[in-house]
Design a protein around this motif. Structure first.
Motif, PDB file in Angstrom:
ATOM      1  N   GLY A 217       4.725  14.139  19.486  1.00 39.28           N
ATOM      2  CA  GLY A 217       3.996  15.322  19.049  1.00 39.28           C
ATOM      3  C   GLY A 217       4.626  16.603  19.541  1.00 39.28           C
ATOM      4  O   GLY A 217       5.776  16.621  20.005  1.00 39.28           O
TER       5      GLY A 217
ATOM      6  N   LEU B 200      -4.301  20.318  24.515  1.00 39.48           N
ATOM      7  CA  LEU B 200      -4.022  19.760  23.190  1.00 39.48           C
ATOM      8  C   LEU B 200      -2.769  18.900  23.207  1.00 39.48           C
ATOM      9  O   LEU B 200      -2.773  17.758  22.709  1.00 39.48           O
ATOM     10  CB  LEU B 200      -3.858  20.898  22.180  1.00 39.48           C
ATOM     11  CG  LEU B 200      -3.306  20.513  20.804  1.00 39.48           C
ATOM     12  CD1 LEU B 200      -4.293  19.625  20.059  1.00 39.48           C
ATOM     13  CD2 LEU B 200      -2.971  21.758  19.994  1.00 39.48           C
ATOM     14  N   VAL B 201      -1.698  19.426  23.778  1.00 37.39           N
ATOM     15  CA  VAL B 201      -0.438  18.672  23.825  1.00 37.39           C
ATOM     16  C   VAL B 201      -0.625  17.370  24.596  1.00 37.39           C
ATOM     17  O   VAL B 201      -0.133  16.306  24.188  1.00 37.39           O
ATOM     18  CB  VAL B 201       0.681  19.533  24.453  1.00 37.39           C
ATOM     19  CG1 VAL B 201       1.892  18.683  24.827  1.00 37.39           C
ATOM     20  CG2 VAL B 201       1.090  20.639  23.489  1.00 37.39           C
TER      21      VAL B 201
ATOM     22  N   ARG C 203      -3.460  15.700  24.981  1.00 39.52           N
ATOM     23  CA  ARG C 203      -4.300  14.783  24.202  1.00 39.52           C
ATOM     24  C   ARG C 203      -3.495  14.105  23.109  1.00 39.52           C
ATOM     25  O   ARG C 203      -3.641  12.897  22.850  1.00 39.52           O
ATOM     26  CB  ARG C 203      -5.491  15.526  23.590  1.00 39.52           C
ATOM     27  CG  ARG C 203      -6.569  15.907  24.575  1.00 39.52           C
ATOM     28  CD  ARG C 203      -7.871  16.283  23.875  1.00 39.52           C
ATOM     29  NE  ARG C 203      -7.733  17.377  22.931  1.00 39.52           N
ATOM     30  CZ  ARG C 203      -7.781  18.666  23.255  1.00 39.52           C
ATOM     31  NH1 ARG C 203      -7.915  19.024  24.530  1.00 39.52           N
ATOM     32  NH2 ARG C 203      -7.693  19.598  22.326  1.00 39.52           N
ATOM     33  N   LEU C 204      -2.657  14.871  22.419  1.00 37.25           N
ATOM     34  CA  LEU C 204      -1.846  14.282  21.353  1.00 37.25           C
ATOM     35  C   LEU C 204      -0.863  13.257  21.918  1.00 37.25           C
ATOM     36  O   LEU C 204      -0.607  12.221  21.297  1.00 37.25           O
ATOM     37  CB  LEU C 204      -1.091  15.383  20.605  1.00 37.25           C
ATOM     38  CG  LEU C 204      -1.957  16.297  19.722  1.00 37.25           C
ATOM     39  CD1 LEU C 204      -1.137  17.465  19.196  1.00 37.25           C
ATOM     40  CD2 LEU C 204      -2.566  15.513  18.560  1.00 37.25           C
TER      41      LEU C 204
ATOM     42  N   MET D  75      -2.836  10.068  22.457  1.00 34.29           N
ATOM     43  CA  MET D  75      -3.688   9.554  21.377  1.00 34.29           C
ATOM     44  C   MET D  75      -3.526   8.043  21.242  1.00 34.29           C
ATOM     45  O   MET D  75      -2.408   7.554  21.077  1.00 34.29           O
ATOM     46  CB  MET D  75      -3.307  10.199  20.043  1.00 34.29           C
ATOM     47  CG  MET D  75      -3.898  11.567  19.807  1.00 34.29           C
ATOM     48  SD  MET D  75      -3.412  12.225  18.181  1.00 34.29           S
ATOM     49  CE  MET D  75      -4.700  11.520  17.157  1.00 34.29           C
TER      50      MET D  75
ATOM     51  N   ASN E  86      -0.992   7.126  15.966  1.00 31.27           N
ATOM     52  CA  ASN E  86      -2.335   7.283  15.431  1.00 31.27           C
ATOM     53  C   ASN E  86      -2.268   7.812  14.008  1.00 31.27           C
ATOM     54  O   ASN E  86      -1.607   8.823  13.737  1.00 31.27           O
ATOM     55  CB  ASN E  86      -3.136   8.253  16.316  1.00 31.27           C
ATOM     56  CG  ASN E  86      -4.606   8.256  15.999  1.00 31.27           C
ATOM     57  OD1 ASN E  86      -5.006   8.600  14.889  1.00 31.27           O
ATOM     58  ND2 ASN E  86      -5.425   7.869  16.969  1.00 31.27           N
TER      59      ASN E  86
ATOM     60  N   VAL F 230      -2.498  11.698  12.503  1.00 30.25           N
ATOM     61  CA  VAL F 230      -1.444  12.710  12.424  1.00 30.25           C
ATOM     62  C   VAL F 230      -0.828  12.771  11.032  1.00 30.25           C
ATOM     63  O   VAL F 230      -0.232  13.790  10.664  1.00 30.25           O
ATOM     64  CB  VAL F 230      -0.358  12.480  13.495  1.00 30.25           C
ATOM     65  CG1 VAL F 230      -0.966  12.547  14.888  1.00 30.25           C
ATOM     66  CG2 VAL F 230       0.399  11.182  13.281  1.00 30.25           C
TER      67      VAL F 230
ATOM     68  N   ASP G  75      -7.408  18.187  16.285  1.00 28.76           N
ATOM     69  CA  ASP G  75      -6.230  18.143  17.157  1.00 28.76           C
ATOM     70  C   ASP G  75      -4.956  17.903  16.355  1.00 28.76           C
ATOM     71  O   ASP G  75      -3.920  18.525  16.619  1.00 28.76           O
ATOM     72  CB  ASP G  75      -6.389  17.042  18.205  1.00 28.76           C
ATOM     73  CG  ASP G  75      -7.200  17.496  19.415  1.00 28.76           C
ATOM     74  OD1 ASP G  75      -7.642  18.664  19.447  1.00 28.76           O
ATOM     75  OD2 ASP G  75      -7.387  16.672  20.336  1.00 28.76           O
ATOM     76  N   ALA G  76      -5.023  16.994  15.388  1.00 27.42           N
ATOM     77  CA  ALA G  76      -3.822  16.688  14.603  1.00 27.42           C
ATOM     78  C   ALA G  76      -3.344  17.917  13.842  1.00 27.42           C
ATOM     79  O   ALA G  76      -2.145  18.218  13.813  1.00 27.42           O
ATOM     80  CB  ALA G  76      -4.111  15.540  13.641  1.00 27.42           C
TER      81      ALA G  76
ATOM     82  N   GLY H 103      -1.869  20.471  16.196  1.00 27.25           N
ATOM     83  CA  GLY H 103      -0.539  20.061  16.626  1.00 27.25           C
ATOM     84  C   GLY H 103       0.542  20.447  15.630  1.00 27.25           C
ATOM     85  O   GLY H 103       1.620  20.921  16.011  1.00 27.25           O
ATOM     86  N   TRP H 104       0.245  20.286  14.335  1.00 26.53           N
ATOM     87  CA  TRP H 104       1.225  20.682  13.314  1.00 26.53           C
ATOM     88  C   TRP H 104       1.406  22.194  13.280  1.00 26.53           C
ATOM     89  O   TRP H 104       2.501  22.693  12.983  1.00 26.53           O
ATOM     90  CB  TRP H 104       0.793  20.163  11.949  1.00 26.53           C
ATOM     91  CG  TRP H 104       1.010  18.694  11.773  1.00 26.53           C
ATOM     92  CD1 TRP H 104       0.051  17.736  11.571  1.00 26.53           C
ATOM     93  CD2 TRP H 104       2.257  17.999  11.802  1.00 26.53           C
ATOM     94  NE1 TRP H 104       0.627  16.496  11.480  1.00 26.53           N
ATOM     95  CE2 TRP H 104       1.977  16.622  11.611  1.00 26.53           C
ATOM     96  CE3 TRP H 104       3.580  18.394  11.980  1.00 26.53           C
ATOM     97  CZ2 TRP H 104       2.983  15.649  11.588  1.00 26.53           C
ATOM     98  CZ3 TRP H 104       4.590  17.437  11.970  1.00 26.53           C
ATOM     99  CH2 TRP H 104       4.287  16.082  11.775  1.00 26.53           C
TER     100      TRP H 104
END
Length: 342
Positions: A130, A161-162, A164-165, A168, A202, A205, A253-254, A257-258
């Motif tokens: 991620g 966030l980073v 958590r990703l 995941m 996951n 994403v 979150d996904a 992340g993008w």
């Protein structure tokens, strides 16, 4: 450039002699032919000498083998391989014009693809990677360059966030580039091709592609809300039917992340070569159906709306809304992403 079809003695002994070979269009990283074996059409793909060619070949072969477990199929049948020449021989698929509501069938097929792997397959493919803390620096740097005040707490939210990703849970078979053009709409359903960037992770994403605008794709689109909701519901229903479990968590979150990933504003050949978010204030560039600024404005809007009622990324949502408004004020001619694929 090699123009003859790369079909060695072992493949000939196993599959026969190819006839009527014709070169097809492909990415700069591969060469692709349509040919016939005993009158049956096949596709021959060769990964050319380039950085990471061996890794991309290994990923594609491994992903196709994992995906072959799914029935009805979601990938073409892998008929033969030549590792030394990095050649794959694949079932030929007859692509049909996608329907107007193509995203629904696409999302259902994507869910079925994701179910192909299990925890026992750990290590068969690399784990999905991620955004990083460097991406956070780039995103906050863009805000400051555009003169947008960064709310207190944003850095802490983005670090969370980073992390958590990165953590995941999930062992889904991820395509890596599930874009319009890599989905073949056939009479037997949607099948996916080109697994050079496949990974395990996951599925959220990649489900997020529909909402965030197909971030790794030349064909950036924003489906109308009714179709978007129908497609996401189809993914979740298909996953439930196939696994007996519910898709865990939402897409916030996904999608966030993008948003952070500047590399998702350029085609693969240019990823990792520059801070692409830092280029946005001084230059816009076209890639496929949209420009970099169009893509970013769309992602900012999505994330600001998705985080409006939450707590974990509330400051990020405020910042995303402010950056978006600043961009639209500075560049008022920016248009929304197209609602349909070409």
């Amino acid at each position: 450039m090699r123009s003859t079809i790369p079909f060695g003695e072992e493949l000939r002994a196993e599959l026969g002699v190819p006839r009527r070979a014709r070169r097809l269009g492909s990415s700069p990283r591969s060469r692709v032919w349509r040919a016939e074996l005993s009158g049956t059409p096949v596709v021959v793909k060769q990964l050319i000498d380039a950085p990471e060619a061996a890794e991309r070949y290994a990923r594609e072969v491994a992903a196709l083998k994992l995906a072959s477990r799914v029935d009805p199929p979601v990938v073409p049948l892998l008929l033969g391989t030549d590792p030394e020449e990095r050649v794959l021989v694949l079932e030929h698929l007859d692509h049909q014009q996608p329907r107007e509501d193509w995203v629904v069938d696409y999302a259902s097929a994507l869910a079925r693809l994701h179910t192909a792997a299990s925890p026992d397959d750990t290590g068969v493919l690399p784990a999905w990677s991620g955004p990083t803390h460097d991406d956070i620096d780039s995103f906050l740097g863009l805000a400051r360059t555009l003169g947008v005040a960064v709310p207190s707490g944003v850095r802490t939210e983005l670090d969370g966030l980073v992390n958590r990703l990165l953590g995941m849970p999930g062992h889904a078979l991820l395509h890596g580039d599930p874009c319009p053009g890599n989905d073949m709409h056939t009479s037997g359903g949607v099948r996916f091709i080109d697994f050079e960037q496949a990974a395990l992770g996951n599925g959220l994403v990649e489900l997020a592609y529909l909402r965030i605008g197909f971030p790794t794709c030349w064909c950036a689109t924003a489906p109308p809300q009714p179709l978007l909701h129908a497609a996401e519901a189809a993914y979740r229903a298909t996953w439930r039917d196939a696994t007996g479990t519910e898709v865990q968590d939402d897409l916030t979150d996904a999608c966030a992340g993008w948003l952070l990933r500047g590399d998702a504003l350029v085609q693969r050949a240019y990823r990792g070569t520059a801070d692409h978010l830092a280029r946005i204030p001084n230059r816009d560039w076209k890639w496929g159906t949209a420009t970099a600024r169009q893509r970013l404005v769309h992602r900012l809007g999505i994330v600001s709306r998705m985080t409006a009622d939450g707590d974990e990324l509330k400051a990020l949502g405020q910042l995303a809304a402010a950056i978006r408004q600043g961009m639209l004020t500075r560049w008022p001619a920016l248009r929304p992403l197209p609602p349909q694929r070409p």
